[in-house]
Write a protein that holds these residues in place. Structure first.
Motif, PDB file in Angstrom:
ATOM      1  N   LYS A 230       0.812  -1.325   0.163  1.00 21.13           N
ATOM      2  CA  LYS A 230      -0.075   0.156   0.073  1.00 21.13           C
ATOM      3  C   LYS A 230       0.888   1.185   0.028  1.00 21.13           C
ATOM      4  O   LYS A 230       0.317   2.082  -0.025  1.00 21.13           O
ATOM      5  N   GLN A 233       0.166   3.933  -2.890  1.00 20.95           N
ATOM      6  CA  GLN A 233      -1.046   4.351  -2.806  1.00 20.95           C
ATOM      7  C   GLN A 233      -1.142   5.271  -1.738  1.00 20.95           C
ATOM      8  O   GLN A 233      -1.935   6.490  -1.634  1.00 20.95           O
ATOM      9  N   TRP A 234      -0.592   4.943  -0.494  1.00 26.67           N
ATOM     10  CA  TRP A 234      -0.855   5.812   0.884  1.00 26.67           C
ATOM     11  C   TRP A 234       0.350   6.946   0.856  1.00 26.67           C
ATOM     12  O   TRP A 234       0.018   7.941   1.437  1.00 26.67           O
ATOM     13  N   TRP A 236       4.885   6.894   0.916  1.00 25.14           N
ATOM     14  CA  TRP A 236       5.811   5.926   1.735  1.00 25.14           C
ATOM     15  C   TRP A 236       5.961   6.507   2.998  1.00 25.14           C
ATOM     16  O   TRP A 236       6.670   5.969   4.048  1.00 25.14           O
ATOM     17  N   SER A 238       3.436   8.362   4.853  1.00 24.89           N
ATOM     18  CA  SER A 238       2.187   8.234   5.725  1.00 24.89           C
ATOM     19  C   SER A 238       2.186   7.446   6.571  1.00 24.89           C
ATOM     20  O   SER A 238       2.848   6.351   6.976  1.00 24.89           O
ATOM     21  N   ASP A 240      -0.085   5.525   7.765  1.00 24.57           N
ATOM     22  CA  ASP A 240      -0.899   4.176   7.642  1.00 24.57           C
ATOM     23  C   ASP A 240       0.342   3.182   7.170  1.00 24.57           C
ATOM     24  O   ASP A 240       0.554   2.043   7.809  1.00 24.57           O
ATOM     25  N   THR A 241       1.146   3.658   6.083  1.00 27.80           N
ATOM     26  CA  THR A 241       2.496   2.868   5.591  1.00 27.80           C
ATOM     27  C   THR A 241       3.350   2.527   6.746  1.00 27.80           C
ATOM     28  O   THR A 241       3.625   1.190   6.838  1.00 27.80           O
TER      29      THR A 241
END
Length: 487
Positions: A230, A233-234, A236, A238, A240-241
């Protein structure tokens, strides 16, 4: 190939007939089981371009990755249960789960349900670990090496016949026909296991399941793969990542701490801490993970359409791809069978170094020369010989490194490490390939430079893995290694 071996239980007609009828049938059943994942992966890889166009998705990487995630998570529990309750029994159970998943995928009407089916089928992922462990247990000592080499060389049989089969099914029946063939192939494997393969008599003591260790290891590694997948998309950097990757790494560290304290660990640290074991696993997982991951990019290159200014795929049919790859597949089969015999006379580390070097050279050349039939066939000679050596040696080197009662755990650990590295490399390769992609109507198309970067990534990883062979200490040769009940 002729081998003069008698069964330890009773004399069979094996003197001039090689394996003999009984062992030949067992070997065929195990060959089908060992290559089922590869066959489904090959056909799925060939079909992914059509699936991406049909469902207008830029997330086609998850068609193969979702099953890998589930397989990585389930591996610790499956190999532990196989050691305690029987390798054949667990192989039958996970093959049944694979069949259920394949049915869900074949009956799906949207991309989300298709992914659910592939996820359920992912429980079949650890099958190769159980197959090689069974081989060590049920074959007589002199047949363990040739049988393991033959199973490794099954990748060549798959590479030879798989593209023709895939081409016929995909060209005549589309991606839906591929999904239904997966159902048939898994059903055949299940029947062969039920009626042809004996159970191993080698068992671990039945001990309490180390749930904490299994969840930390499987969940942590799956989290890393998902986070890397991900990342593009998110972003690198972020939250979330970084959270998924960071949690995964912390979980693996937690696994190591837990395994040092529990009475009955999922994967004994004493096993993984032995230099011969961890170095063999690291080297084989890097090389094999990169080999399988580069196949995904190669199939995209070959099967994606050629559209000037939009897509630099070669636009071949699956059948044309089969004819082009056939000669090198024959070469892979011959080399793998020969390697299974040669390893009884030569140091497996030396042979692996030769094989890894040839594969690295072949993939590096592919990054520049992949525009015609002649280029791909000529470069395939390097890869065919090298891959034949590598795929035959990996299961043999695991046998040389672990004891009979550790075989299932050893194969499981190597299979898991390989799966993680394959998953991470596949995701990173898709990130590289997608950097210069063109999106039209929800479908991503890739340019030539992107494919080149993907191949260079894999060539570099294989080269590093080959250099790390220097870390592997000398151990008992296959001729001296203990085998299971046949010993």
């Amino acid at each position: 190939m002729t081998l003069n071996v008698e069964s330890p239980e009773r004399k069979e007609e094996t003197g001039k007939s090689g394996f003999g009828a009984r062992f030949a049938l067992i070997l065929i059943a195990l060959l089908w089981a060992s290559q089922l994942n590869g066959l489904i992966g090959l056909m799925g890889s060939n079909a992914q371009a059509e699936i991406a166009v049909h469902y207008h998705t830029t997330e086609i990487a998850w068609f193969s990755q979702i099953g890998l995630l589930i397989g990585v998570f389930a591996t610790p529990f499956i190999v532990k249960a196989a050691g305690m309750f029987g390798k054949r029994r667990l192989l039958i159970i996970i093959t049944t789960l694979g069949l259920v998943g394949d049915l869900i995928a074949a009956l799906s009407t949207n991309f989300e349900t298709l992914l659910v089916g592939r996820a359920v089928a992912g429980f079949y992922g650890p099958s190769i670990a159980l197959v090689y462990a069974l081989t060590r247990d049920v074959f007589p000592p002199k047949l363990v090496g040739p049988a393991s080499g033959f199973l490794g060389g099954g990748m060549g049989v798959l590479a030879l016949g798989g593209p023709f089969l895939s081409g016929w099914v995909l060209d005549d029946y589309g991606y839906r026909g591929v999904l239904w063939f997966m159902v048939i192939a898994t059903g055949v494997s299940l029947l062969a296991l039920l009626f042809l393969v004996p159970e191993s008599k080698v068992r671990e003591p039945r001990t309490p399941v180390d749930w904490a260790g299994g969840i930390l290891l499987g969940g942590g590694l799956a989290s890393v793969i998902y986070g890397v997948g991900k990342g593009e998309q998110w972003g690198w950097t972020s939250g979330d990542t970084l959270s998924f990757i960071g949690f995964g790494l912390l979980a693996v560290i937690g696994f190591v701490l837990v395994e040092r304290r529990v009475a009955h660990p999922m994967f004994p640290i004493t096993l993984l801490g032995r230099r011969r074991v961890w170095s063999t696993f690291l080297v084989s997982s890097l090389i094999m993970g990169a080999i399988f991951a580069q196949g995904t990019v190669l199939n995209l290159l070959i099967l994606m359409p050629k559209i000037p200014g939009l897509s630099d795929g070669l636009g071949w049919t699956a059948t044309k791809n089969a004819w082009v790859s056939a000669p090198n597949s024959v070469l892979l089969i011959a080399v793998s069978v020969a390697t299974g015999v040669l390893v009884r006379r030569f140091d497996s580390r030396l042979l692996l170094g030769i094989g890894g070097t040839l594969v690295a050279v072949g993939v590096a050349l592919m990054s520049e020369f992949h525009h015609s039939v002649g280029q791909i066939m000529a470069i395939g000679v390097f890869s065919g010989v090298g891959m034949g050596i590598v795929v035959a040696l990996v299961p043999i080197m695991v046998i040389e490194s672990v004891k009979p009662e550790e075989q299932a755990l050893g194969n499981g650990a190597q299979n898991m490490m390989q799966g993680v590295l394959q998953g991470v490399m596949t995701q990173v390769a898709f990130v590289l390939v997608a950097q210069n992609s063109n999106v039209m109507k929800g479908t991503a198309f890739y340019v030539d430079d992107s494919y080149s970067k993907g191949f260079l990534l894999f060539a570099g990883v294989i080269a590093v893995g080959t250099l790390l062979i220097l870390l592997i200490p000398k151990a008992k040769s296959l001729k001296e290694a203990e085998v299971g009940q046949a010993a």
